[in-house]
Design a protein around this motif. Structure first.
Motif, PDB file in Angstrom:
ATOM      1  N   SER A 113       0.850  -1.190   0.000  1.00  0.00           N
ATOM      2  CA  SER A 113       0.000   0.000   0.000  1.00  0.00           C
ATOM      3  C   SER A 113       0.885   1.238   0.000  1.00  0.00           C
ATOM      4  N   HIS A 114       0.607   2.151  -0.931  1.00  0.00           N
ATOM      5  CA  HIS A 114       1.362   3.402  -1.017  1.00  0.00           C
ATOM      6  C   HIS A 114       0.397   4.572  -1.062  1.00  0.00           C
ATOM      7  N   TRP A 115       0.642   5.569  -0.223  1.00  0.00           N
ATOM      8  CA  TRP A 115      -0.152   6.791  -0.173  1.00  0.00           C
ATOM      9  C   TRP A 115       0.584   7.931  -0.851  1.00  0.00           C
ATOM     10  N   ILE A 116      -0.158   8.746  -1.589  1.00  0.00           N
ATOM     11  CA  ILE A 116       0.317  10.043  -2.065  1.00  0.00           C
ATOM     12  C   ILE A 116      -0.402  11.080  -1.215  1.00  0.00           C
ATOM     13  N   GLY A 117       0.324  11.702  -0.320  1.00  0.00           N
ATOM     14  CA  GLY A 117      -0.306  12.576   0.653  1.00  0.00           C
ATOM     15  C   GLY A 117      -1.252  11.769   1.522  1.00  0.00           C
ATOM     16  N   THR A 118      -2.454  12.316   1.743  1.00  0.00           N
ATOM     17  CA  THR A 118      -3.489  11.599   2.494  1.00  0.00           C
ATOM     18  C   THR A 118      -4.740  11.395   1.654  1.00  0.00           C
ATOM     19  N   THR A 119      -4.637  11.605   0.342  1.00  0.00           N
ATOM     20  CA  THR A 119      -5.834  11.597  -0.502  1.00  0.00           C
ATOM     21  C   THR A 119      -5.812  10.573  -1.626  1.00  0.00           C
ATOM     22  N   VAL A 120      -4.676   9.963  -1.914  1.00  0.00           N
ATOM     23  CA  VAL A 120      -4.594   8.957  -2.971  1.00  0.00           C
ATOM     24  C   VAL A 120      -3.862   7.735  -2.424  1.00  0.00           C
ATOM     25  N   GLN A 121      -4.483   6.559  -2.583  1.00  0.00           N
ATOM     26  CA  GLN A 121      -3.886   5.311  -2.129  1.00  0.00           C
ATOM     27  C   GLN A 121      -3.865   4.312  -3.280  1.00  0.00           C
ATOM     28  N   ILE A 122      -2.732   3.620  -3.454  1.00  0.00           N
ATOM     29  CA  ILE A 122      -2.558   2.617  -4.505  1.00  0.00           C
ATOM     30  C   ILE A 122      -2.186   1.302  -3.830  1.00  0.00           C
ATOM     31  N   ARG A 123      -2.900   0.186  -4.194  1.00  0.00           N
ATOM     32  CA  ARG A 123      -2.683  -1.089  -3.505  1.00  0.00           C
ATOM     33  C   ARG A 123      -2.539  -2.233  -4.516  1.00  0.00           C
ATOM     34  N   PRO A 124      -1.347  -2.485  -5.029  1.00  0.00           N
ATOM     35  CA  PRO A 124      -1.136  -3.663  -5.876  1.00  0.00           C
ATOM     36  C   PRO A 124      -1.019  -4.929  -5.023  1.00  0.00           C
ATOM     37  N   GLU A 125      -1.373  -6.085  -5.628  1.00  0.00           N
ATOM     38  CA  GLU A 125      -1.302  -7.352  -4.892  1.00  0.00           C
ATOM     39  C   GLU A 125      -1.165  -8.520  -5.859  1.00  0.00           C
ATOM     40  N   ILE A 126      -0.669  -9.627  -5.338  1.00  0.00           N
ATOM     41  CA  ILE A 126      -0.646 -10.893  -6.062  1.00  0.00           C
ATOM     42  C   ILE A 126      -1.249 -11.942  -5.143  1.00  0.00           C
ATOM     43  N   ARG A 127      -2.129 -12.792  -5.707  1.00  0.00           N
ATOM     44  CA  ARG A 127      -2.942 -13.690  -4.874  1.00  0.00           C
ATOM     45  C   ARG A 127      -3.065 -15.063  -5.532  1.00  0.00           C
ATOM     46  N   PHE A 128      -3.024 -16.112  -4.689  1.00  0.00           N
ATOM     47  CA  PHE A 128      -3.218 -17.476  -5.172  1.00  0.00           C
ATOM     48  C   PHE A 128      -4.317 -18.145  -4.361  1.00  0.00           C
ATOM     49  N   ASP A 129      -5.324 -18.685  -5.062  1.00  0.00           N
ATOM     50  CA  ASP A 129      -6.443 -19.393  -4.435  1.00  0.00           C
ATOM     51  C   ASP A 129      -6.425 -20.857  -4.850  1.00  0.00           C
ATOM     52  N   HIS A 130      -6.923 -21.712  -3.936  1.00  0.00           N
ATOM     53  CA  HIS A 130      -7.023 -23.137  -4.264  1.00  0.00           C
ATOM     54  C   HIS A 130      -8.253 -23.721  -3.581  1.00  0.00           C
ATOM     55  N   ALA A 131      -9.030 -24.514  -4.336  1.00  0.00           N
ATOM     56  CA  ALA A 131     -10.141 -25.297  -3.797  1.00  0.00           C
ATOM     57  C   ALA A 131      -9.674 -26.747  -3.670  1.00  0.00           C
ATOM     58  N   TRP A 132      -9.777 -27.305  -2.466  1.00  0.00           N
ATOM     59  CA  TRP A 132      -9.097 -28.557  -2.180  1.00  0.00           C
ATOM     60  C   TRP A 132      -9.892 -29.809  -2.578  1.00  0.00           C
TER      61      TRP A 132
END
Length: 476
Positions: A433-452
């Motif tokens: 999570s990265h903020w620019i000031g207090t008004t813009v937030q950017i949240r990149p992510e990588i995710r792995f799901d599995h159904a067993w």
């Protein structure tokens, strides 16, 4: 006749007197008479849009004036916000008692200099995801549509927070929300414009998700707040409004639990460390005027250690006879927050939920529109449908603008009543999570799901799913 000596003395006296008068005259000349020092001119008034843009300019370049924070009552805040979504260990159904409303918003600053207690503000959240699934990412939320650029949330708040710092008089607050975007499907109550989802399954929709009043009563224990109206279902780490969450995507635990309730809830601060809540609602995710609504009890207790390094929050949520109806979930939830150090903390949540007499997917009883049947034993028309889940967040603050997080999650939908597939799921997500000031937030992510136990992703075509996603939250 004067001697040359006296002539010299008189000449010297004349010269010195002349210089003195000249100097005196220069010192007494008014400053405004000098051509290089004109009188000050009044500042030119700025328009609404100039003030609006100026707020962002100062916020992004950290040039806005910072006054001393207003006093608060009770224990100190354990976290910094930003970068984290909250500065206090969260509980639902009430503003944080003893915390002043010190929020400043671009729209209100441009509108009236942020001088009113009623505030109009909100955010816009565009998102993008790339997935190994082709059609749907569900039960991953809130980016259920695969490989899309979309608008998840466009929000307008009208809000007045009660003053819960003072202990002298009753104070009243209120909150109204206009909610538009793809995320409407995770707030929709049956009876509130619900045909958009339940009948037409629109990708985009509108929902008036929050509509309540708060009444703060200072002389009950350390303070009591009474909330009446429609509000977010109170247990848990995550919430429907995106700035209140650590990550863009949600845990599997969140994706199937109750979303909003309508009723009345009392939150009482017994001391700086103990807080209790009790209320009655019309059950989960239904308007009071629908046939599914029935009186349901909610009770919670929260304890925070004096060091504020630990908090435990236990809730019995929406408890009634548990008989099958639209999202009539009987939920027992526990949340634990722990702060390891100034930079590291974790948040852990677990619950069990169930409904009784859920129609079997192989029986003759048709499930309610927008709900799933249960995978019952052969020959049964209905059965008991439980599920349990647990999630853990590990989070590290990198700076006043940045943090990283890792989430691991388990869901066992034992009869498939919540997701449509009776299987165990796990997911693991790494994010920044990265903020620019207090008004813009950017949240990149990588995710792995599995159904067993069976293929449960991409409409039952895949057993595993990899997603790379990002959102941007622009506050106004």
């Amino acid at each position: 006749m004067f001697s040359k000596t006296w002539v010299g003395r008189l000449a010297l006296l004349f010269v010195c007197t002349g210089w003195s008068a000249s100097c005196s005259s220069a010192q007494n000349t008014p400053a405004q008479a000098l051509p290089d020092n004109p009188p000050p001119q009044p500042a030119k008034a700025q328009s609404f849009f100039q003030r609006f843009i100026q707020f962002y300019r100062e916020d992004w370049h950290a040039t806005a004036s910072q006054g001393a924070p207003p006093p608060r009552r009770g224990l100190p805040s354990p976290l910094e916000s930003p970068p984290f979504p909250n500065s206090d260990w969260s509980y639902g159904g009430s503003p944080v008692l003893g915390e002043p409303d010190s929020n400043s918003y671009p729209l209100m600053t441009a509108w009236n200099g942020a001088r009113s207690r009623t505030k109009v503000y909100g955010w816009v959240e565009p998102t993008v995801n790339f997935s190994t699934s082709t059609h749907r990412n569900y039960p991953e939320t809130n980016d259920i549509y695969s490989n899309r650029l979309e608008m998840n949330q466009l929000i307008v708040y009208v809000e007045r927070l009660p003053d819960s710092v003072q202990r002298e008089h009753v104070d009243v607050g209120y909150h109204l929300t206009a909610f538009y975007g793809t995320d409407y499907r995770f707030t929709t109550d049956k009876g509130y414009f619900s045909d958009q989802l339940l009948v037409h399954n629109h990708q985009y929709g509108f929902d008036p998700v929050l509509e309540y009043i708060d009444i703060y009563v200072p002389h009950v224990a350390h303070g009591m707040n009474i909330r009446a109206g429609r509000f977010i279902s109170i247990p848990g780490i995550e919430a429907q409004l995106t700035p209140n969450n650590y990550m863009f995507s949600h845990s599997l635990l969140y994706s199937i639990d109750p979303f909003t309730d309508t009723g009345i809830l009392a939150t009482v601060e017994l001391s700086d460390q103990w807080l209790v809540q009790a209320g009655i609602t019309g059950s989960h995710d239904v308007a009071l005027w629908t046939n599914d609504a029935q009186p349901s009890a909610t009770a919670c207790v929260s304890y925070t250690t004096r060091s504020v390094n630990n908090n435990v929050y236990l809730c019995a949520n929406g408890i009634n006879d548990g008989k099958y109806a639209y999202n009539n979930l009987q939920q027992y939830d526990a949340t634990w927050y722990h702060k390891f150090s100034k930079s590291w903390h974790m948040a852990t949540e677990a619950y069990v939920m169930y409904q009784r007499d859920v129609p079997s997917v192989s029986g003759s009883i048709k499930p309610e529109l927008g709900t799933n049947g249960a995978t019952c034993r052969p020959g049964l028309e209905t059965c008991f449908a439980p599920e349990y889940a647990a999630v853990n967040y590990i989070l590290r603050q990198l700076s006043e603008h940045d943090f990283i997080g890792f989430r691991s999650d388990l869901l066992n939908d034992k009869k498939g009543q919540r997701t449509g597939f009776n299987t165990k799921y796990t997911e693991n997500t790494l994010m920044l999570s990265h903020w620019i000031g207090t008004t813009v937030q950017i949240r990149p992510e990588i995710r792995f799901d599995h159904a067993w136990d069976r293929k449960s992703y991409d409409l039952g075509k895949r057993q595993s799913q990899l997603t790379i996603a990002c959102d941007l939250i622009f506050h106004y």
